[in-house]
Design a protein around this motif. Structure first.
Motif, PDB file in Angstrom:
ATOM      1  N   LYS B 327       0.642  -0.666   0.055  1.00  0.00           N
ATOM      2  CA  LYS B 327      -0.117   0.057  -0.208  1.00  0.00           C
ATOM      3  C   LYS B 327       0.979   1.603  -0.456  1.00  0.00           C
ATOM      4  O   LYS B 327       2.168   1.484   0.255  1.00  0.00           O
ATOM      5  CB  LYS B 327      -0.692  -0.158   1.039  1.00  0.00           C
ATOM      6  CG  LYS B 327      -1.560  -1.608   1.084  1.00  0.00           C
ATOM      7  CD  LYS B 327      -3.250  -1.528   1.890  1.00  0.00           C
ATOM      8  CE  LYS B 327      -3.658  -2.070   1.646  1.00  0.00           C
ATOM      9  NZ  LYS B 327      -3.994  -3.664   1.892  1.00  0.00           N
ATOM     10  N   TYR B 328       0.323   2.142  -0.714  1.00  0.00           N
ATOM     11  CA  TYR B 328       1.348   3.658  -1.236  1.00  0.00           C
ATOM     12  C   TYR B 328       1.918   4.012   0.300  1.00  0.00           C
ATOM     13  O   TYR B 328       3.075   4.748   0.584  1.00  0.00           O
ATOM     14  CB  TYR B 328       0.621   4.703  -2.421  1.00  0.00           C
ATOM     15  CG  TYR B 328       0.354   5.410  -1.661  1.00  0.00           C
ATOM     16  CD1 TYR B 328       0.243   6.602  -1.002  1.00  0.00           C
ATOM     17  CD2 TYR B 328      -1.369   5.365  -1.029  1.00  0.00           C
ATOM     18  CE1 TYR B 328      -0.133   7.575  -0.894  1.00  0.00           C
ATOM     19  CE2 TYR B 328      -2.326   5.973  -1.250  1.00  0.00           C
ATOM     20  CZ  TYR B 328      -1.844   7.826  -0.178  1.00  0.00           C
ATOM     21  OH  TYR B 328      -2.456   8.507   0.007  1.00  0.00           O
ATOM     22  N   ASN B 329       1.027   4.385   1.121  1.00  0.00           N
ATOM     23  CA  ASN B 329       1.326   4.764   2.830  1.00  0.00           C
ATOM     24  C   ASN B 329       2.109   3.791   3.683  1.00  0.00           C
ATOM     25  O   ASN B 329       2.275   3.721   5.267  1.00  0.00           O
ATOM     26  CB  ASN B 329       0.069   4.948   3.403  1.00  0.00           C
ATOM     27  CG  ASN B 329      -1.384   5.003   3.323  1.00  0.00           C
ATOM     28  OD1 ASN B 329      -0.928   3.550   2.652  1.00  0.00           O
ATOM     29  ND2 ASN B 329      -2.388   4.895   3.465  1.00  0.00           N
ATOM     30  N   ASP B 330       2.489   2.390   3.423  1.00  0.00           N
ATOM     31  CA  ASP B 330       2.872   1.599   4.322  1.00  0.00           C
ATOM     32  C   ASP B 330       4.139   2.239   4.543  1.00  0.00           C
ATOM     33  O   ASP B 330       5.096   2.734   3.715  1.00  0.00           O
ATOM     34  CB  ASP B 330       3.232   0.314   3.222  1.00  0.00           C
ATOM     35  CG  ASP B 330       2.570  -0.450   3.482  1.00  0.00           C
ATOM     36  OD1 ASP B 330       1.097  -0.489   4.509  1.00  0.00           O
ATOM     37  OD2 ASP B 330       1.625  -1.411   2.346  1.00  0.00           O
ATOM     38  N   PRO B 331       4.769   1.998   5.825  1.00  0.00           N
ATOM     39  CA  PRO B 331       6.397   2.772   6.073  1.00  0.00           C
ATOM     40  C   PRO B 331       7.084   1.825   5.227  1.00  0.00           C
ATOM     41  O   PRO B 331       7.027   0.875   4.947  1.00  0.00           O
ATOM     42  CB  PRO B 331       6.361   1.896   7.402  1.00  0.00           C
ATOM     43  CG  PRO B 331       4.979   2.423   8.127  1.00  0.00           C
ATOM     44  CD  PRO B 331       4.454   1.634   7.113  1.00  0.00           C
ATOM     45  N   ILE B 332       8.097   2.729   4.737  1.00  0.00           N
ATOM     46  CA  ILE B 332       9.171   2.454   3.999  1.00  0.00           C
ATOM     47  C   ILE B 332       9.656   0.446   4.619  1.00  0.00           C
ATOM     48  O   ILE B 332       9.900  -0.514   3.797  1.00  0.00           O
ATOM     49  CB  ILE B 332      10.616   2.742   4.253  1.00  0.00           C
ATOM     50  CG1 ILE B 332      11.540   2.038   2.816  1.00  0.00           C
ATOM     51  CG2 ILE B 332      11.005   3.242   5.206  1.00  0.00           C
ATOM     52  CD1 ILE B 332      10.851   2.282   1.008  1.00  0.00           C
ATOM     53  N   TYR B 333       9.717   0.402   5.994  1.00  0.00           N
ATOM     54  CA  TYR B 333      11.044  -0.709   6.374  1.00  0.00           C
ATOM     55  C   TYR B 333       8.971  -1.373   5.989  1.00  0.00           C
ATOM     56  O   TYR B 333      10.076  -2.596   6.310  1.00  0.00           O
ATOM     57  CB  TYR B 333      11.143  -0.781   8.043  1.00  0.00           C
ATOM     58  CG  TYR B 333      10.125  -0.692   8.332  1.00  0.00           C
ATOM     59  CD1 TYR B 333       9.119  -1.184   9.476  1.00  0.00           C
ATOM     60  CD2 TYR B 333       9.743   0.570   9.398  1.00  0.00           C
ATOM     61  CE1 TYR B 333       8.541  -0.662  10.409  1.00  0.00           C
ATOM     62  CE2 TYR B 333       9.401   1.366   9.929  1.00  0.00           C
ATOM     63  CZ  TYR B 333       8.194   0.496  10.729  1.00  0.00           C
ATOM     64  OH  TYR B 333       7.452   0.718  11.912  1.00  0.00           O
ATOM     65  N   GLU B 360       4.005  -1.144 -11.188  1.00  0.00           N
ATOM     66  CA  GLU B 360       3.048   0.086 -11.141  1.00  0.00           C
ATOM     67  C   GLU B 360       4.165   0.937  -9.292  1.00  0.00           C
ATOM     68  O   GLU B 360       4.560   1.764  -9.135  1.00  0.00           O
ATOM     69  CB  GLU B 360       2.304  -0.667  -9.791  1.00  0.00           C
ATOM     70  CG  GLU B 360       1.093   0.021  -9.359  1.00  0.00           C
ATOM     71  CD  GLU B 360       0.317   0.855 -10.035  1.00  0.00           C
ATOM     72  OE1 GLU B 360       0.656   2.689 -10.561  1.00  0.00           O
ATOM     73  OE2 GLU B 360      -0.083   0.138 -11.229  1.00  0.00           O
ATOM     74  N   TYR B 361       5.148  -0.038  -8.867  1.00  0.00           N
ATOM     75  CA  TYR B 361       5.760   0.709  -7.367  1.00  0.00           C
ATOM     76  C   TYR B 361       6.823   1.147  -8.268  1.00  0.00           C
ATOM     77  O   TYR B 361       7.647   1.964  -7.346  1.00  0.00           O
ATOM     78  CB  TYR B 361       6.683  -0.953  -6.571  1.00  0.00           C
ATOM     79  CG  TYR B 361       5.745  -1.660  -6.283  1.00  0.00           C
ATOM     80  CD1 TYR B 361       3.813  -1.696  -5.909  1.00  0.00           C
ATOM     81  CD2 TYR B 361       6.352  -3.164  -5.548  1.00  0.00           C
ATOM     82  CE1 TYR B 361       3.090  -2.554  -5.329  1.00  0.00           C
ATOM     83  CE2 TYR B 361       5.245  -3.790  -4.909  1.00  0.00           C
ATOM     84  CZ  TYR B 361       4.202  -3.390  -4.777  1.00  0.00           C
ATOM     85  OH  TYR B 361       2.588  -3.915  -4.732  1.00  0.00           O
ATOM     86  N   THR B 363       6.713   3.563 -10.107  1.00  0.00           N
ATOM     87  CA  THR B 363       6.554   4.854 -10.700  1.00  0.00           C
ATOM     88  C   THR B 363       6.395   5.127  -9.153  1.00  0.00           C
ATOM     89  O   THR B 363       5.753   6.759  -9.167  1.00  0.00           O
ATOM     90  CB  THR B 363       5.606   4.704 -11.076  1.00  0.00           C
ATOM     91  OG1 THR B 363       4.169   4.083 -10.804  1.00  0.00           O
ATOM     92  CG2 THR B 363       5.548   3.988 -13.212  1.00  0.00           C
ATOM     93  N   VAL B 365       7.011   7.430  -5.477  1.00  0.00           N
ATOM     94  CA  VAL B 365       8.060   8.183  -4.892  1.00  0.00           C
ATOM     95  C   VAL B 365       9.180   8.637  -4.353  1.00  0.00           C
ATOM     96  O   VAL B 365      10.256   8.121  -4.953  1.00  0.00           O
ATOM     97  CB  VAL B 365       7.126   9.426  -4.135  1.00  0.00           C
ATOM     98  CG1 VAL B 365       8.301  10.580  -4.090  1.00  0.00           C
ATOM     99  CG2 VAL B 365       5.832   9.198  -4.661  1.00  0.00           C
ATOM    100  N   ASP B 366       9.347   7.080  -3.699  1.00  0.00           N
ATOM    101  CA  ASP B 366      10.324   6.757  -2.769  1.00  0.00           C
ATOM    102  C   ASP B 366      11.313   5.865  -3.800  1.00  0.00           C
ATOM    103  O   ASP B 366      11.275   5.131  -4.208  1.00  0.00           O
ATOM    104  CB  ASP B 366       9.803   5.759  -1.884  1.00  0.00           C
ATOM    105  CG  ASP B 366      11.137   5.757  -0.228  1.00  0.00           C
ATOM    106  OD1 ASP B 366      11.979   5.724  -1.442  1.00  0.00           O
ATOM    107  OD2 ASP B 366      10.537   5.696   0.520  1.00  0.00           O
TER     108      ASP B 366
END
Lengths: 418, 948
Positions: B327-333, B360-361, B363, B365-366
Motif C-alpha cells: 500500500k502506498y502509505n505503508d512505512p518503508i520498512y 506499478e511500484y 513509478t 515516489v520513494d
C-alpha cells in the motif's frame, strides 16, 4: 525481559524514563535519534534498532515514541504488544495519551508502569485489574483526595487477578443492565487504474460495551458464521464451543472491550462500495495539468455512502490546484502537496465531482509519479461482508438486560491508483 | 491540580526544600514531598541525596506512600548500600503482613534492590513467600527468584530455590505455573546446560493445561518453553500441536507467533501423508495473514518471520500473494519486506500479477523502494524462467520512462539476466546503448561496460562507446575502471584490427598511471597474456562463464532450521543465529528441527534450491582401467602402520580446528551476505612442515587374506572410484575429489585435494554436518604441507560413527564443510552404505530365520538387479568383500536362493534374499529390515558391488 522504557516527544526530548531492572543510561537513546534522523518520515523509524549492548524496540503513538530497551533475547512482538497495552492504558486512564496528559499524571503513570511489569515480566495489564489497584484520576477524586488525604491506590488484592476469569471483577452492580455490540468492518482495497480490484479484504471487529450486574454468561450466534474463518478472540471466548458449534460463548469483561476481530480475504465476498472515475494528467511541455474526479456508488446494497473524504498526494512539482467541487469543500496544502476533498454524502442522482486544473512550476518537467487516491467513507447499518448476528442470550443471572447491535462499514486503507 | 506542580522549584534549592518537607510531621505533606521526589526521578534528576529522609517515610500504613517509597528505593538503593540496610526490617515485617498485596509488594521490591547485603536477608522471607497460601504471592515470589539469581546466582543454587521453582511448575494455579516457567527460562539462559527445564511428558501435560487458563503473557512464556521440547514420537507431537492450535486465534500477536513457532517445529515430526499434517498447514496461513493487518511495527516483525517460513515451507502461503501487495502509505520498512516476500512467492502461476505490481511500484515516489522494485523484476526473471521475456520487456518499458535512477537500476539487473540466459535477449542492447549518457552511478556504468564488452561483436560502435568512457578513466571508481579494462581487452580479442590503439591506451592507463594495485595487477596480467600467447588469452578472457545461480539470497539451510526454532525472537528478525547475538544470552543451545523417523520427510534444504548439491553421485560405474588402478593401488601399498595418525605439528591442527570449533553453525552464520572473508594466512604460507606425513592407509593385504579364507574367487572390498565432490569453480580454485573405503573395520574418506588457484593453500580443516549414521571425522584432517598452485595432495580421513545423528535425504548423503586459508566451502557427497556394514554382520542361521519371520511383511521391499552375469557363488564372494555375508544357500527349481545378512554401525540388521536363476541376468532381491528406509540404499549398494 523488558529493561527500561523511555518516552520521547516529537521534538526529541526524553520526558519520562522508567527502569524495571538496573538503570540504563538515557544515552542509549542516541542510537534511536540517529535512526530517527535517517528516516525521512517520523513513521519510517524502524521498530527494532540494535545497539552494541541493547536492543531498542519502539512504537509511535499519538506522536510519542515509546522506546523499550531490552538486553537479552526477548520476543519483539511481546515487547510491541506490551507497549500497545501501555498506550491503551494511558488513554483509558487520562482520556488522551499526550505528553501533557502524561506529565500531568506523572505519579499515576509511574505507579501504573510499576504495576504492569515486575522485573520486566508483565504483572497486571488488564485494565479492569489495574483500575482496582490504581484508581483513575477524576476531577472529583482529586478534590476529595486533597481534602481528606485519602489515596488513589487500592488497598485490596484485585479479585479478578487470580480467578479463572481474570478479566472480570466480582461484585459488579448496575441499575440499568445493558449490552451493546458494534460490528465494524473496514475495507482495505487496492483498485488499479482501470477500476478493477487488485486486492480487497475486510478487517472486521466486534466491539462490545457490556454493563451487566454479577457474573453473566453470554452467547452470541450468527446467521452466517461460515464467513468467519480467520478470527482472533478476546481471551474470554470459549474456543472449544466456537470450534464445535460456531457460537461465541463468554463471560464478558466489565465495560468496553474487543470481543472478536476477523478477517475476510476471499475477494468475492468483498463488495466495493464506490467507484472513482479519474483523469489526472499532465502534458509534456505545458505547465498545466488536468484534474478530473467523479465518485459514484457501486455495491452498497441500497444504503447510502456517507462521510466520504478523498485525499491524494499530488506530485511534488504541482504548485497550485484550481478546482471546482460539485459539492463539499476541498483544500490543497502547497507545502505537503496534499489534496483533501471533504465530499460528505454521495447522492446517486447527482454524482459528486471535482474538476479543474493544476499548475506546475514554470519550466518543470512532467511529473514521473502517478498520485494515489485515498478514500474514506462510512456506511451505516450494514456490515459489507453480510455478517449478521442472530441472537444474544444471557445465562447465569436473572434480570433481563437491554441488548443492542449496531453495524457499520468504513473504508480502511482504500486506495485507487491512477 | 495536576502532578505537573511537582516539577516546579523554588529559589532556595529544591533538595533543601524537599528535605524539610519529608521530615514534616504532617502525613499529607510527607506524601506530597515523596511524590515530588518521584517526579524528579522520572525525568532523570538525581535525588539520591534524600535517601535517608525518604526511607524514614517507609514505616507507614498508607499503601500509596509505601509504594512510592519502594519505587524510590529500587532506583537508588544501589548507590547507597549502607543506608539501604535500614529498610530491611520493614521489608521482613511486610512479608508477614496479613494483606497478600503487601506481602507480594514487599517480596517484589526486595528482589529489585540490587545490594548484596540485602539479598542475604531476602532468603528467608522469599522461601516463605514461595510457599504462601495466596497464589498472588507465590507468583510474585517466582519472579523474585529470577531477580535474585541475576544478583547472586550461587546464593540461589545454595538455598535450593531452583528446586522450589521447579516444583511450582506443578502448581494448581496457571498464573503461578506461567511465572515459574518464565523465571526458569530466564535463569536457564545463563546456564545453557543446566537442564533446569527438564521437560518430560508429565510436565508438558501440565504446561499444556496451564496454557489454556493463564494470561496472554503467560501463554507466551509457556509456548516458548514448549518449543524447546522434543516429542518422543509423531503421536505425541500431533497431540501437542492439537492443543496448541487454538492459540492461533488469540488476539495477542505475540501469542500467535509463539504458537506458530511450536507448530512449525513439531510439524517436522509428523509424517507428510498424515491427514492432520495437511490440516495443520491450512490452519497456519490465516493467522499469518491476519498479522499483516495489524500495526506497522507488528507487521514488520511478522514479515521478517514470514520470510523464514516461506523459505522453509513455501506451500503455506503460496496462495496468499496478494496480502503482500504494497500500500502506498505503508512505512518503508514494511514495503521493503513485503517486496522480498513477493519475490520468494513468485512462481509461474502468479508471475503476471507480480510483475504488474512491481511495475506499478517502480513509478512510486520513494527512490529506495523504486530501486528495489526494479531489482525485484530482475530477480523474478532469474527465478521464473518462463517469465524472463516478460520481465525484460517490463524493464524496457521502465527504461523508456527515462527516470534516471530507474534506468540505471534496470541496466544493472539486465546484466544479470544476460548472465542467466546468454544469447537470448541481446536484441535489447541497442535500446540500452541509447541511455549510455545518463548513467552516473558506478554500478550502472560498470554493468553497461560489461554488456558492451561482452557483446562487442554485435555492437558496431563498441570501440567508440568504450573510448568515450576511457576519457575520464581516472575519475571513475575502481569498479568501473576494472570493468572497462576487461571490456576493452575483450573487444580487442574480438576485433583485433581496429582496436589495437585502444587496448594499449587502457593497459598503460591501468599499469602506469594508476595507484590501485588491483587495477595494476589485472592490467599486467592482461598485458602479459596478450603479448605472450594471444590464443591462450582468448581462452582465458573469453571463456564461457558459469550461469549465475537461481536465488542468491536464500538463508543457508542449517541456519534456516535453527531460525525456524527461534521464530518470534530477535534472532528471527535479524536472520542471524541466536548464538552470535545479544550479549545477555551467554550460551544458547543450538536447536535443530528433528524429523520423524518413520516418514519419508526430509530435513534437507527446501526444493527452492540449496548451496549444497551433490555434484556427481559416487556410484558412477567406473571404467575397467580405473578400477584396476584402484585395486592395484590398494593391493600393492605396503601395509604401513594403522596406528594413531601422525601427530606432527599439532599446533597448526589445533589452530585450524579451533577456527572450526564453534560448529558449522557459527561458521555459516558469520558470513551471511558479507563479502567472502579472505583468510588471514593468505599470501604468507607457513614454513614447510616436516615431511613425515604418512597416509594412514591400512593394509589392503590383510583384508585380502581375511577374505581369501572364505572362498576361491574373492574380489576384495569394492571401492567406488573417486569422483569430484567440490569443483574448483565453486571453491575458489580448490578441487576435491574423493571416495570412501572400509578397511579392517576402519572407515576412511580418501580425498584428493587439487589446488587450481594461483595461491598457496594451507590451514585445512574439515567438518561434517549431522548425518543419518553419525559419521564424523575421527581426527583432524592431516594435511601438513601447504598445497602450492597446481599441486594435488592425497589425504585420508578416518571416520567414526559416533557423531550427532540427523536423518538426511537421501539417507547416505553427507554434507561437508572444508576450510582453508581462503574460505569455507560446502559440498555434499554420498557414501556407499557398505562402508557401514560391520565385519561381524554374519547372523546365526536360527536367528536369521526367526528375525525374518519377526519383521512384518510391510517392511519388505523387492528390487530387480538387471544385467548381472555372475553366478551365485561369485556373487556371494563379491558381496562378502563388502561385509554382506551369505548365511545359507538353497536351490529350488534351478533358482539359487542366497540368504544374506549385514549389520550397520548403528546396530540395524538388514536381511536379504537374493534369487539368481542360471542363465537369467536379472536377479531379484528382497530386503527386510526394521528400519525400511535403508532398503533403497542397500539395494543400490548391491547393484554397484555386483556390477563391478
Amino acid at each position: 525481559m523488558i529493561h527500561s522504557l523511555f518516552l520521547i516527544n516529537s521534538s526529541g526530548d526524553i520526558f519520562l524514563e522508567k527502569h524495571w531492572k538496573s538503570v540504563v543510561s538515557r544515552s542509549v537513546c542516541d542510537y534511536f535519534f540517529e535512526a530517527q534522523e535517517r528516516a525521512t518520515e517520523p513513521e519510517n523509524v524502524p521498530p527494532v534498532i540494535p545497539t552494541p549492548h541493547h536492543y531498542l524496540i519502539s512504537v509511535l503513538r499519538h506522536r510519542i515514541y515509546f522506546v523499550a530497551v531490552i538486553q537479552s533475547e526477548v520476543p519483539p512482538l511481546f515487547v510491541i504488544e506490551f507497549l500497545h497495552r501501555v498506550v491503551d492504558t494511558f488513554q483509558d486512564y487520562f482520556g488522551v495519551c499526550t505528553e501533557a496528559a502524561i506529565k500531568d499524571n506523572v505519579v499515576v503513570v509511574y505507579e501504573l508502569l510499576e504495576e504492569m511489569l515486575d522485573n520486566g515480566f508483565p504483572l497486571a495489564t488488564e485494565s479492569n485489574i489495574l483500575k482496582e489497584l490504581i484508581k483513575p484520576p477524576t476531577i472529583l477524586r482529586t478534590m476529595v483526595n486533597t481534602i481528606t488525604g485519602s489515596t488513589n491506590v487500592g488497598e485490596q488484592l484485585p479479585t479478578g487477578q487470580l480467578s479463572v476469569v481474570p478479566w472480570r471483577r466480582t461484585g459488579v452492580k448496575y441499575t440499568n443492565n445493558e449490552a451493546y455490540f458494534d460490528v465494524v468492518e473496514e475495507i482495505d482495497a487496492i483498485i488499479d487504474k482501470s477500476g478493477s480490484t487488485i486486492t480487497a479484504e475486510i478487517q472486521g471487529v466486534i466491539d462490545a460495551c457490556v454493563k451487566l450486574t454479577g457474573m453473566p454468561d453470554l452467547t452470541l450466534s450468527f446467521m452466517n458464521p461460515r464467513l468467519l474463518d480467520d478470527v482472533s478472540f478476546h481471551p474470554c471466548v470459549r474456543f472449544k464451543r466456537w470450534e464445535a458449534e460456531r457460537i461465541l460463548s463468554f463471560i464478558p469483561p466489565d465495560g468496553n472491550f474487543r470481543l472478536l476481530s476477523y478477517h475476510v480475504s476471499s475477494q468475492n465476498l468483498v463488495a466495493i462500495p464506490v467507484y472513482v472515475k479519474h483523469n489526472i494528467s499532465f502534458r509534456e511541455g505545458s505547465s498545466q495539468g488536468r484534474f478530473d474526479l467523479t465518485l459514484g456508488p457501486k455495491q452498497t446494497m441500497g444504503k447510502s455512502v456517507e462521510a466520504v473524504l478523498v485525499s491524494s498526494q499530488l506530485p511534488r512539482g504541482v504548485l497550485t490546484a484550481n478546482l471546482n467541487p460539485s459539492q463539499g469543500t476541498y483544500t490543497f496544502d502547497p507545502v505537503t502537496k496534499m489534496l483533501t476533498w471533504d465530499v460528505g454524502k454521495i447522492n446517486p442522482q447527482k454524482l459528486p465531482s471535482l474538476k479543474g486544473t493544476m499548475s506546475l512550476q514554470a519550466g518543470a518537467s512532467k511529473p514521473d509519479e502517478n498520485p494515489t487516491i485515498n478514500i474514506q467513507l462510512k456506511i451505516q447499518q450494514m456490515a459489507i461482508s453480510g455478517l449478521k448476528v442472530n441472537r444474544l442470550d444471557m445465562y447465569g443471572e436473572k434480570y433481563k438486560p437491554f441488548k443492542g447491535i449496531k453495524y457499520m462499514t468504513k473504508a480502511g486503507k482504500f486506495q485507487v491508483r491512477t | 491540580m495536576t502532578d505537573s506542580k511537582y516539577f516546579t522549584t523554588t529559589k532556595k534549592g529544591e533538595i533543601f526544600e524537599l528535605k524539610a518537607e519529608l521530615n514534616s510531621d504532617k502525613k499529607e505533606k510527607k506524601k506530597e514531598a515523596v511524590k515530588k521526589v518521584i517526579a524528579s526521578m522520572t525525568v532523570g534528576k538525581d535525588v539520591s541525596a534524600l535517601f535517608p529522609d525518604v526511607v524514614n517515610c517507609m514505616q507507614t500504613d498508607n499503601l500509596e506512600l509505601k509504594k512510592l517509597v519502594y519505587l524510590y528505593l529500587m532506583n537508588y538503593a544501589k548507590s547507597q548500600p549502607d543506608m539501604a540496610i535500614m529498610a530491611v526490617n520493614t521489608f521482613v515485617k511486610d512479608c508477614e503482613d496479613l494483606n497478600p498485596l503487601i506481602r507480594a509488594l514487599a517480596v517484589r521490591t526486595m528482589g529489585c534492590i540490587r545490594v548484596d547485603k540485602i539479598t542475604e536477608y531476602l532468603c528467608e522471607p522469599l522461601r516463605k513467600c514461595l510457599k504462601d497460601e495466596d497464589p498472588y504471592v507465590r507468583k510474585t515470589a517466582a519472579v523474585c527468584v529470577a531477580k535474585l539469581h541475576d544478583i547472586n546466582a550461587q546464593l540461589v543454587e545454595d538455598q535450593g530455590f531452583l528446586d522450589t521453582l521447579k516444583d511450582l511448575i506443578s502448581d494448581s494455579n496457571p498464573m503461578v505455573v506461567a511465572n515459574a516457567v518464565a523465571a526458569l527460562s530466564e535463569i536457564a539462559e545463563s546456564h545453557p546446560n543446566s537442564n533446569l527445564l527438564d521437560l518430560n511428558p508429565q510436565t508438558i501435560n501440565k504446561l499444556l493445561t496451564a496454557l489454556n487458563e493463564c494470561t496472554e503473557w503467560g501463554q507466551i512464556f509457556i509456548l516458548d518453553c514448549l518449543a524447546n521440547y522434543s516429542p518422543r514420537d509423531d503421536r505425541e507431537s500431533q497431540s501437542i500441536c492439537e492443543r496448541v492450535t487454538p492459540r492461533l486465534s488469540h488476539a495477542n500477536s505475540a501469542v500467535v507467533l509463539s504458537a506458530v513457532k511450536v507448530l512449525m517445529k513439531f510439524m517436522e515430526m509428523l509424517p507428510k501423508d498424515l491427514d492432520y499434517y495437511g490440516t495443520l498447514l491450512k490452519k497456519l496461513a490465516p493467522p499469518l495473514v491476519t498479522l499483516l493487518s495489524a500495526e506497522p511495527e507488528l507487521q514488520y516483525v511478522a514479515l521478517r518471520n514470514i520470510n523464514l517460513i516461506v523459505q522453509r515451507r513455501p506451500e503455506i502461503l503460496k496462495h496468499e500473494m496478494k496480502v503482500f501487495f504494497v500500500k502506498y502509505n505503508d512505512p518503508i520498512y514494511v514495503k521493503l519486506e513485503k517486496l522480498d516476500i513477493m519475490i520468494r512467492l513468485a512462481s509461474q502461476a502468479n508471475i503476471a500479477q507480480v510483475l504488474a505490481e512491481l511495475k506499478e511500484y517502480a513509478t512510486e515516489v520513494d527512490v529506495d523502494f523504486v530501486r528495489k522494485a526494479v531489482r525485484a523484476i530482475g530477480r523474478c526473471a532469474i527465478k521464473v524462467e518462463q517469465s524472463a521475456e516478460r520481465c525484460v520487456s517490463t524493464l524496457l518499458d521502465l527504461i523508456q520512462t527515462k527516470v534516471n535512477y530507474v534506468v540505471q537500476e534496470a541496466i544493472v539487473v539486465i546484466k544479470d539476466i544476460f548472465r542467466k540466459y546468454p544469447n537470448k535477449y541481446e536484441s535489447v542492447i541497442a535500446t540500452l546503448c541509447e541511455h549510455l549518457e545518463s548513467l552516473d552511478e558506478p554500478e550502472a556504468r560498470a554493468a553497461m561496460i560489461w554488456i558492451v564488452g561482452e557483446y562487442a561483436e554485435r555492437i558496431d560502435n563498441a570501440d567508440e562507446l568504450l573510448e568515450s568512457f576511457l576519457e575520464g578513466f581516472h575519475d571513475e571508481s575502481t569498479q568501473v575502471q576494472l570493468q572497462l579494462l576487461t571490456a576493452i581487452v575483450k573487444l580487442f580479442l574480438k576485433k583485433p584490427t581496429e582496436t589495437q590503439e585502444l587496448v594499449q591506451q587502457v593497459l598503460s592507463l591501468a599499469t602506469q598511471d594508476s595507484d590501485n594495485p588491483d587495477l595494476r595487477d589485472r592490467g599486467y596480467i592482461y598485458w602479459r597474456l596478450l603479448s605472450t600467447d594471444p590464443v591462450a588469452a582468448k581462452e582465458v578472457v573469453l571463456a564461457e562463464k558459469p550461469l549465475i545461480s537461481e536465488e542468491t539470497d536464500l538463508i543457508e539451510p542449517t541456519l534456516l532450521e535453527e531460525l525456524i526454532c527461534h521464530i518470534g525472537t530477535l534472532a528471527s528478525v535479524y536472520h542471524k543465529p541466536p548464538s552470535a547475538f545479544v550479549e545477555g544470552s551467554r550460551g544458547v543451545q543450538h536447536k535443530r528441527l528433528t524429523s520423524s523417523a518413520g516418514s519419508g520427510e526430509s530435513v534437507e534444504s527446501p526444493d527452492t534450491g540449496s548451496a549444497a548439491v551433490s555434484e556427481a553421485p559416487p556410484t558412477v560405474i567406473p571404467s575397467q582401467g580405473d578400477l584396476l588402478g584402484d585395486l592395484l593401488n590398494l593391493d600393492l601399498t605396503p601395509p604401513t602402520s594403522t596406528g594413531p595418525p601422525p601427530t606432527t605439528a599439532p599446533g597448526m591442527q589445533l589452530g585450524a580446528m579451533d577456527l572450526l570449533g564453534g560448529g558449522l553453525d557459527s561458521l555459516l552464520g558469520g558470513d551471511i551476505g558479507g563479502s567472502p572473508a579472505m583468510g588471514t594466512g593468505f599470501g604468507a604460507p607457513p614454513a614447510a612442515m616436516p615431511a613425515s606425513f604418512n597416509a594412514p592407509i591400512s593394509g589392503g593385504l590383510d583384508d585380502l587374506f581375511d577374505l581369501g579364507g572364505g572362498g576361491g574367487l574373492t574380489m576384495g572390498t569394492y571401492i567406488p572410484p573417486k569422483s569430484v565432490w567440490l569443483p574448483a569453480m565453486k571453491a575458489k580454485g580448490l578441487e576435491i575429489s574423493g571416495t570412501f573405503v572400509r578397511r579392517s573395520g576402519v572407515i576412511q574418506m580418501e580425498m584428493t585435494l587439487n589446488n587450481k588457484a594461483m595461491s598457496v593453500m594451507s590451514d585445512f580443516a574439515i567438518q561434517f554436518n549431522r548425518n543419518s549414521f553419525g559419521l564424523a571425522p575421527a581426527g583432524p584432517l592431516q594435511i601438513l604441507t601447504p598445497i602450492s598452485p597446481n599441486q594435488s595432495i592425497e589425504a585420508a580421513l578416518p571416520l567414526s560413527t559416533v557423531g550427532p545423528v540427523m536423518k538426511m535425504e537421501p539417507l547416505n548423503n553427507l554434507q561437508v564443510a572444508v576450510k582453508n586459508n581462503i574460505d569455507v566451502f560446502y559440498f555434499s557427497c554420498q557414501y556407499p552404505i557398505s562402508m557401514l556394514f560391520l565385519e561381524d554382520g554374519k547372523m546365526e542361521r536360527q536367528v536369521f530365520l526367526a528375525t525374518w519371520k519377526d519383521i512384518p511383511n510391510e517392511n519388505e521391499s523387492q528390487f530387480q538387479i538387471k544385467d548381472c552375469h555372475l553366478n551365485s557363488d561369485a556373487a556371494s564372494n563379491k558381496l562378502q568383500g563388502s561385509n554382506i555375508f551369505t548365511i545359507a544357500k538353497r536351490t529350488v527349481e534351478g533358482q539359487d536362493m542366497l540368504y544374506q545378512s549385514m549389520k550397520l554401525t548403528n546396530g540395524i540388521w538388514v536381511l536379504a534374499e537374493l534369487r539368481v536363476q542360471a542363465g537369467n541376468p536379472n536377479y531379484t532381491i528382497s530386503l527386510k529390515c526394521r528400519a525400511p528406509e535403508v532398503s533403497q540404499c542397500v539395494f543400490q549398494n548391491y547393484e554397484t558391488v555386483l556390477k563391478n
